[in-house]
Enzyme design. Structure first.
Site, PDB file in Angstrom:
ATOM      1  N   ARG A 109      -4.313  10.399   3.892  1.00 16.44           N
ATOM      2  CA  ARG A 109      -3.206  11.331   3.982  1.00 16.44           C
ATOM      3  C   ARG A 109      -2.234  11.225   2.791  1.00 16.44           C
ATOM      4  NH1 ARG A 109       0.069  14.325   7.631  1.00 16.44           N
ATOM      5  NH2 ARG A 109       2.200  14.145   6.903  1.00 16.44           N
ATOM      6  N   ASP A 152       4.421   0.647  11.993  1.00 20.15           N
ATOM      7  CA  ASP A 152       3.152   0.040  11.557  1.00 20.15           C
ATOM      8  C   ASP A 152       2.969  -1.360  12.140  1.00 20.15           C
ATOM      9  OD1 ASP A 152       2.455   2.246  10.136  1.00 20.15           O
ATOM     10  OD2 ASP A 152       3.151   1.486   8.205  1.00 20.15           O
ATOM     11  N   VAL A 183       8.050   6.683  16.733  1.00 17.45           N
ATOM     12  CA  VAL A 183       7.752   7.422  15.502  1.00 17.45           C
ATOM     13  C   VAL A 183       6.499   8.295  15.626  1.00 17.45           C
ATOM     14  CG1 VAL A 183       7.358   7.233  13.015  1.00 17.45           C
ATOM     15  CG2 VAL A 183       8.930   5.648  14.148  1.00 17.45           C
ATOM     16  N   ASP A 233      -4.033  12.325  12.627  1.00 18.13           N
ATOM     17  CA  ASP A 233      -5.041  11.262  12.636  1.00 18.13           C
ATOM     18  C   ASP A 233      -4.858  10.406  13.867  1.00 18.13           C
ATOM     19  OD1 ASP A 233      -3.018   9.507  12.084  1.00 18.13           O
ATOM     20  OD2 ASP A 233      -3.452   9.387   9.955  1.00 18.13           O
ATOM     21  N   LYS A 279       0.836  -1.205   0.000  1.00 17.92           N
ATOM     22  CA  LYS A 279       0.000   0.000   0.000  1.00 17.92           C
ATOM     23  C   LYS A 279       0.869   1.252   0.000  1.00 17.92           C
ATOM     24  CE  LYS A 279      -1.695   1.606   4.061  1.00 17.92           C
ATOM     25  NZ  LYS A 279      -1.352   3.030   4.253  1.00 17.92           N
ATOM     26  N   ASN A 280       1.835   1.278   0.912  1.00 19.51           N
ATOM     27  CA  ASN A 280       2.596   2.513   1.080  1.00 19.51           C
ATOM     28  C   ASN A 280       3.606   2.754  -0.033  1.00 19.51           C
ATOM     29  OD1 ASN A 280       1.065   3.111   3.229  1.00 19.51           O
ATOM     30  ND2 ASN A 280       2.572   2.515   4.784  1.00 19.51           N
TER      31      ASN A 280
HETATM   32  N1  EPU Z   1       6.882  14.380  10.576  1.00 16.20           N
HETATM   33  C1  EPU Z   1       6.966  15.706  10.895  1.00 16.20           C
HETATM   34  N2  EPU Z   1       6.973  16.620   9.890  1.00 16.20           N
HETATM   35  C2  EPU Z   1       6.865  16.248   8.575  1.00 16.20           C
HETATM   36  C3  EPU Z   1       6.755  14.890   8.250  1.00 16.20           C
HETATM   37  C4  EPU Z   1       6.773  13.964   9.279  1.00 16.20           C
HETATM   38  O1  EPU Z   1       7.066  16.066  12.076  1.00 16.20           O
HETATM   39  O2  EPU Z   1       6.867  17.146   7.706  1.00 16.20           O
HETATM   40  C5  EPU Z   1       6.924  13.385  11.660  1.00 16.20           C
HETATM   41  C6  EPU Z   1       5.595  12.661  11.830  1.00 16.20           C
HETATM   42  O3  EPU Z   1       4.709  13.379  12.642  1.00 16.20           O
HETATM   43  C7  EPU Z   1       6.041  11.351  12.450  1.00 16.20           C
HETATM   44  C8  EPU Z   1       7.399  11.106  11.818  1.00 16.20           C
HETATM   45  O4  EPU Z   1       7.839  12.364  11.317  1.00 16.20           O
HETATM   46  O5  EPU Z   1       6.193  11.520  13.838  1.00 16.20           O
HETATM   47  C9  EPU Z   1       7.428  10.096  10.696  1.00 16.20           C
HETATM   48  O6  EPU Z   1       6.440  10.372   9.730  1.00 16.20           O
HETATM   49  P1  EPU Z   1       6.606   9.967   8.193  1.00 16.20           P
HETATM   50  O7  EPU Z   1       6.593  11.215   7.394  1.00 16.20           O
HETATM   51  O8  EPU Z   1       7.753   9.034   8.041  1.00 16.20           O
HETATM   52  O9  EPU Z   1       5.272   9.161   7.954  1.00 16.20           O
HETATM   53  P2  EPU Z   1       4.267   9.277   6.725  1.00 16.20           P
HETATM   54  O10 EPU Z   1       5.012   9.408   5.458  1.00 16.20           O
HETATM   55  O11 EPU Z   1       3.212  10.270   7.042  1.00 16.20           O
HETATM   56  C10 EPU Z   1       4.243   6.725   6.172  1.00 16.20           C
HETATM   57  C11 EPU Z   1       3.217   5.643   6.110  1.00 16.20           C
HETATM   58  C12 EPU Z   1       2.738   5.259   7.496  1.00 16.20           C
HETATM   59  C13 EPU Z   1       3.944   4.816   8.300  1.00 16.20           C
HETATM   60  C14 EPU Z   1       5.009   5.926   8.317  1.00 16.20           C
HETATM   61  C15 EPU Z   1       6.289   5.535   9.025  1.00 16.20           C
HETATM   62  C16 EPU Z   1       2.140   6.084   4.003  1.00 16.20           C
HETATM   63  C17 EPU Z   1       0.919   6.459   3.286  1.00 16.20           C
HETATM   64  N3  EPU Z   1       2.082   6.081   5.320  1.00 16.20           N
HETATM   65  O12 EPU Z   1       3.590   7.852   6.764  1.00 16.20           O
HETATM   66  O13 EPU Z   1       1.876   4.138   7.308  1.00 16.20           O
HETATM   67  O14 EPU Z   1       3.534   4.536   9.618  1.00 16.20           O
HETATM   68  O15 EPU Z   1       5.350   6.293   6.964  1.00 16.20           O
HETATM   69  O16 EPU Z   1       6.833   4.412   8.449  1.00 16.20           O
HETATM   70  O17 EPU Z   1       3.160   5.747   3.416  1.00 16.20           O
HETATM   71  C18 EPU Z   1      -0.038   2.790   7.646  1.00 16.20           C
HETATM   72  O18 EPU Z   1       0.234   2.244   6.575  1.00 16.20           O
HETATM   73  O19 EPU Z   1      -0.915   2.336   8.426  1.00 16.20           O
HETATM   74  C19 EPU Z   1       0.695   4.003   8.021  1.00 16.20           C
HETATM   75  C20 EPU Z   1       0.266   4.835   8.948  1.00 16.20           C
END
Ligand code: EPU
Length: 426
Positions: free
Chosen positions: A92, A306, A328, A116, A22-23
């Site tokens: 998101r 995750d 995280v 979320d 998915k991701n």
């Molecule tokens: N963060 C910030 N600022 C930013 C971006 C991120 O503070 O500009 C923080 C977030 O709040 C968090 C941390 O950095 O505390 C990591 O966030 P990241 O950006 O890595 O996560 P994401 O890209 O929003 C993806 C996956 C998530 C998965 C995370 C970590 C997708 C669609 N989602 O989210 O997957 O948990 O990476 O591996 O790719 C899921 O599949 O259920 C899911 C939540």
């Protein structure tokens, strides 16, 4: 409202097959916007989030169709520039159109996705990085608005190896003028997958899978066909489900090298892990009660956040106390409230949880708060006495293709039922 009703007591035994991640696929779909013409993604999982992302792309003027596991995206010469609130709120990952549309169209308006049920999820790294590349970005009436005539290369240090920020910046950098370096970049297999798609589209990227990505911008990219990397979180879900229910599951199509720490934890708790041939997957068997193991989540190659609900659920039925630490997301422990309803013995302190395992949990009505929490509440229900009802079943549809059929195929006593909202206990 639909819920899963599961009756505990049955170990999961049999085979499942794992589709693309998915991701990864959601970002590959966004990357398709970088080139006019037809992108074809095979091994696409049939999940709700792919349907939502398809709608995001359609509203940007793309033609999107799916047949079996093959997704086809036809991108016009000038895709639209706005992703509206309605869709971004539902998923998101829609924010991933920011980088490619800015690079391709020079302007973009994307609704701010907000936080979320797993925690606050900022956009500051995405925005700071794009600004370094020359974008002007404002936030107005709930929208992030970005403009840049032509982005230019820059050196960007991420405070945290954010998956989403790495992907957005990467997709912006491939069409920027000059060289971009992303330092402290995320290293997830999903990042390697998007890099390999972009390189076959004509991008110049080095360092995929390391903390430093170097991207030399090119003038244009071409659409290609690509196979999506297997879903390591879905694979890990089934692997932990085998250990939790003391079952025996062969997980076809999984890639064990993408989940080494998770498999090592299962091995330490007493599971028998047998790797099949390359690309074939692996088998997890558990005959005794699992031994308690400590788990710490971290960006890849650490134990994936995750998989936190899987680690808590395993600890909840393991022999002995475990400490599970989340590094995280700030609210991932929300899921623990639902585990308490199932009788789990868990105490949290900040981002640490101490879990004292019990032989059996106790069936109860619970609520899925996100995809991973939802699926693990169902699995926990299999190791609970009596009946467990997991409401808000749609969360599971977002990330697990054919979940009901796969669970039934493994012998679970499970059904999916529609109930009126006012019949739910909460
Ligand atoms: N963060 C910030 N600022 C930013 C971006 C991120 O503070 O500009 C923080 C977030 O709040 C968090 C941390 O950095 O505390 C990591 O966030 P990241 O950006 O890595 O996560 P994401 O890209 O929003 C993806 C996956 C998530 C998965 C995370 C970590 C997708 C669609 N989602 O989210 O997957 O948990 O990476 O591996 O790719 C899921 O599949 O259920 C899911 C939540």
């Amino acid at each position: 409202m639909e819920l899963f009703r599961v009756t505990g007591g049955t170990p999961l035994v049999g085979e499942v097959s794992v589709a693309g991640a998915k991701n990864s696929v959601l970002k590959l779909m966004a990357a398709a916007l970088l080139a006019e013409g037809r992108t074809v993604l095979s091994n696409t999982p049939r999940i709700l989030d792919v349907t939502i992302m398809s709608e995001v792309l359609r509203r940007l003027g793309c033609d999107v169709s799916i047949e079996a596991d093959v997704l086809t995206i036809d991108v016009p010469s000038e895709p639209g520039t706005e992703a509206d609130y309605d869709l971004v709120r539902r998923m998101r990952a829609s924010i991933n159109v920011l980088g490619p549309l800015l690079a391709r169209r020079g302007e973009v308006r994307v609704a701010h996705p907000g936080g979320d049920a797993i925690g606050s999820r900022g956009l500051d790294y995405h925005i700071a990085g794009l600004k370094r590349m020359g974008a002007e970005i404002t936030s107005e009436h709930g929208f992030v608005i970005a403009r840049a005539d032509r982005l230019h290369g820059a050196t960007i240090w991420l405070d945290f190896p954010s998956v989403g920020a790495t992907e957005n910046l990467l997709m912006a950098a491939v069409l920027a003028k000059g060289t971009t370096v992303i330092d402290n970049a995320a290293r997830e297999p999903d990042i390697v997958d998007i890099c390999s798609l972009l390189v076959s589209m004509g991008a110049k990227i080095t360092g995929a899978g390391t903390s430093t990505l170097e991207i030399e911008g090119v003038d244009s990219l071409r659409p290609v066909a690509h196979r999506v990397v297997p879903d390591r979180i879905v694979s890990g879900t089934w692997a932990f489900a085998a250990a939790i229910t003391r079952g025996d599951i062969t997980i076809r199509g999984a890639e064990p090298t993408h989940m080494e720490i998770a498999l090592d934890k299962l091995h330490s708790c007493g599971a028998d892990i047998h790797l099949l041939g390359p690309g074939e997957g692996f088998r997890v068997r558990m005959s005794e009660r699992p031994k308690a193991v400590d788990v710490v989540t971290l960006p890849y190659p650490g134990f994936a956040t995750d998989m936190l609900p899987m680690a808590i659920t395993l600890a909840a039925v393991a022999d002995g106390p475990s400490m599970v630490t989340e590094n995280v997301f700030d609210a991932r422990f929300m899921f623990i409230n639902e585990m308490l309803r199932l009788g789990a013995d868990v105490r949290t302190d900040g981002h640490h949880a101490v879990v004292r395992g019990k032989e059996w949990l106790s069936g109860a009505p619970v609520k899925a708060t996100d995809i991973r929490a939802g699926v693990m509440l169902v699995i926990a229900g299999l190791r609970a006495d009596g009946v467990t009802e997991v409401s808000d079943a749609y969360h599971i549809d977002r990330g697990y293709p054919d979940f009901l059929a796969q669970m039934k195929g493994l012998g679970a006593d499970i059904e999916r039922i529609a109930v009126p909202d006012d019949a739910l206990p909460f």
